[in-house]
Design a protein around this motif. Structure first.
Motif, PDB file in Angstrom:
ATOM      1  N   TYR A 182      13.718  89.061   3.862  1.00 24.62           N
ATOM      2  CA  TYR A 182      12.968  89.575   5.001  1.00 24.62           C
ATOM      3  C   TYR A 182      13.713  90.807   5.507  1.00 24.62           C
ATOM      4  O   TYR A 182      14.927  90.937   5.315  1.00 24.62           O
ATOM      5  N   ALA A 183      12.982  91.701   6.170  1.00 31.36           N
ATOM      6  CA  ALA A 183      13.635  92.848   6.804  1.00 31.36           C
ATOM      7  C   ALA A 183      14.534  92.318   7.917  1.00 31.36           C
ATOM      8  O   ALA A 183      14.123  91.479   8.708  1.00 31.36           O
ATOM      9  N   VAL A 215      24.915  86.607  13.158  1.00 36.73           N
ATOM     10  CA  VAL A 215      24.612  86.688  11.722  1.00 36.73           C
ATOM     11  C   VAL A 215      24.552  85.262  11.175  1.00 36.73           C
ATOM     12  O   VAL A 215      25.042  84.332  11.814  1.00 36.73           O
ATOM     13  N   TYR A 216      23.959  85.123   9.993  1.00 32.42           N
ATOM     14  CA  TYR A 216      23.726  83.803   9.394  1.00 32.42           C
ATOM     15  C   TYR A 216      24.072  83.841   7.908  1.00 32.42           C
ATOM     16  O   TYR A 216      24.119  84.914   7.316  1.00 32.42           O
ATOM     17  N   GLN A 218      17.543  89.768   5.446  1.00 33.90           N
ATOM     18  CA  GLN A 218      17.859  88.342   5.588  1.00 33.90           C
ATOM     19  C   GLN A 218      17.213  87.619   4.415  1.00 33.90           C
ATOM     20  O   GLN A 218      16.001  87.692   4.223  1.00 33.90           O
ATOM     21  N   GLU A 245      15.563  81.426   2.958  1.00 38.07           N
ATOM     22  CA  GLU A 245      16.553  80.342   2.882  1.00 38.07           C
ATOM     23  C   GLU A 245      16.572  79.602   1.540  1.00 38.07           C
ATOM     24  O   GLU A 245      17.624  79.123   1.123  1.00 38.07           O
TER      25      GLU A 245
END
Lengths: 289, 230
Positions: A184-185, A234-235, A265, A268
């Motif tokens: 994703y952006a 952040v992740y 990003q 997941e």
């Protein structure tokens, strides 16, 4: 039901081996990384086949040259990378359930495809827990990595299960050869000029040798005009672009905040594709709208 | 207090971010913390976690975020509802505990006493935690003490080190590599992994440093005291 304490002895290990469970959810507000598994699907799969609770602790092995001895009968399960696995001197598969006899020795030799292999055990490893998780994490757990000579507790019921291999569901290795990673952006993606946006989405990138459980740096420099940002969350799966032109993909043990622009990003479900890559492997990003 | 409406960025179906396009300030911080508290009450069962940055609140939903989200914000927040506490942190400045103090004084052309006085008489505010477990991002560093980070970071900064980096000051809760100028050390354990929560100060709380002697440092270390409120 009989559940007696037993231990597994680490006879040999490369760097980076960790105990993992789903990690510490809800501690990011104190600056603490979740430290969940790098390849969550493979992690969940071993616990699923063992009929464990999904949060039971497993071993996450990221280097060839691993050897472990079990001092009591149990049932273990492997999933993740495709590797050469040897049980008591005989070749065994690198995915699925493996019955363990008293004194059994399991070795993990070369990784043929991928770079992370999970070793789960019936009822989970019973190593200590800190802040609600057994996951190793620098500054939280008493040790950062599993090392040679470590004795890791588990439960035994003194029985070795018989497994009918034909009835086992197969671990699908296909994602280990996948090179497209859905993204994703990120919040700062819009600051990139059109040409650079196209470049980051269209080009192939190479995994560099700078790779650990915190982050993977990509080989190709990516010159840009973005400036650092005010420290922001952040992740795992966040892709940062440094003013010096480095692309950094964050993984499970990354800091919870950062000061570099967050350009992408990762979806997941695709973090595992990246995490399983080895240095020199090629990837490309596929932008989701 | 009127709250400036943040921009809503849906990064993924589960990770959303509220962003304020303005310089960090005390009013931005109060807005942010009020909205964070409101979100935690309002969406308690849908939220997995909330993280903060200077200009951001980042939300992780358990499933996809709620459809009515952005329209459901209240128009006003009363930041007087925030009840900040003040935490007093003892620091032994200079010597073996603050190896970079002399160098920093030379660069800033001020005396050691003066630097310690400025650093310990300022009031700092906890913005949020990040960087390391239990590391507080503190705002409120006196402009005279602003100092660019080291070009080559130190390989090892001891736990408890109090340091200055850029416009910020902070305490290293754990041993870590670091590029900030170490000016002292606290004998108090800021972060305790055996406690839940492992830290006490909350975002929005005040932090003050007070100078102590080496003898006091040793006494406090021996008694393994935790943080106290003033």
């Amino acid at each position: 039901m009989i559940k007696d304490p037993a231990s597994a002895i680490i006879l040999k290990t490369g760097p980076g081996t960790k105990i993992r469970d789903l990690g510490r959810v809800g501690f990011a507000e104190y600056g603490i990384a979740q430290a969940g598994p790098l390849d969550q699907s493979a992690y969940l799969w071993v616990n699923h086949l063992l009929r464990n609770h999904q949060n039971e602790a497993v071993l996450e092995i990221t280097q060839p040259g691993f050897s472990i001895r079990f001092d009591a009968p149990t049932l273990i399960c492997l999933a993740g990378a495709k590797a050469q696995v040897v049980l008591n001197g005989k070749e065994a598969g690198s995915s699925g359930l493996i019955p363990i006899l008293e004194g059994s020795k399991l070795e993990i030799r070369n990784f043929e495809l991928g770079s992370i292999l999970y070793l789960g055990i019936k009822w989970g490893f019973q190593s200590p827990s800190w802040l609600g998780s057994r996951s190793y994490s620098t500054g939280i757990s008493d040790q950062d990595f599993v090392k040679k000579g470590d004795s890791i507790p588990y439960f035994t019921n003194h029985e070795t299960t018989t497994i009918h291999t034909f009835s086992q569901a197969n671990w699908d290795y296909k994602y280990l050869s996948e090179s497209a990673i859905r993204v994703y952006a990120g919040p700062e993606f819009s600051q990139l000029p059109k040409r650079e946006k196209e470049k980051i989405i269209g080009y192939e990138f190479t995994i560099s040798t700078l790779k650990n459980s915190m982050a993977i740096q990509l080989e190709e420099p990516f010159p840009n005009q973005l400036s650092e940002i005010y420290t922001a969350p952040v992740y795992p799966g966040t892709i940062q672009l440094t003013p010096g032109g480095k692309i950094i993909c964050l993984l499970s043990d990354a800091q919870v905040t950062g000061g570099y622009p967050r350009i992408l990003q990762i979806h997941e479900d695709d973090i595992r594709i990246l995490a399983q890559k080895r240095s020199g492997n090629r990837i490309k990003f596929k932008l989701l709208k | 207090m009127v709250v400036k409406r943040p921009e809503l960025r849906k990064i993924t179906p589960r990770i959303w971010e509220l962003f304020w396009e303005e310089e960090p300030s005390s009013s931005l911080r109060n807005n942010r913390i009020s909205i964070k508290n409101w979100l935690e009450n309002q969406y308690h069962s849908e939220l997995l976690e909330i993280r903060q940055g200077y200009q951001t609140i980042s939300i992780v939903w358990k499933n996809e975020g709620p459809e009515d989200f952005y329209t459901s914000f209240p128009e006003y927040f009363n930041s007087e509802d925030l009840k900040p506490q003040t935490w007093e942190i003892p620091v032994c400045y200079g010597g073996n505990f603050g190896k970079d103090l002399d160098q920093l004084c030379t660069e800033k052309a001020i005396s050691k006493e003066n630097l310690i006085q400025i650093h310990s008489q300022s009031e700092y505010v906890v913005e949020f935690y990040g960087f390391l477990p239990g590391f507080m991002y503190l705002s409120g560093l006196h402009p005279d003490l602003i100092s660019a980070r080291k070009s080559i970071p130190d390989r090892k900064v001891e736990a408890g080190s109090v340091a200055i980096g850029g416009k910020q000051t902070g305490i290293y809760p754990l041993e870590s590599p670091g590029g900030w100028h170490v000016i002292g050390k606290t004998p108090i354990k800021i972060f305790d992994k055996d406690q839940t929560p492992p830290v006490n100060p909350q975002p929005g709380d005040f932090v003050r440093f007070y100078p102590i002697s080496e003898e006091e440092f040793d006494d406090l270390s021996a008694s393994s005291k935790t943080l106290r409120q003033s």
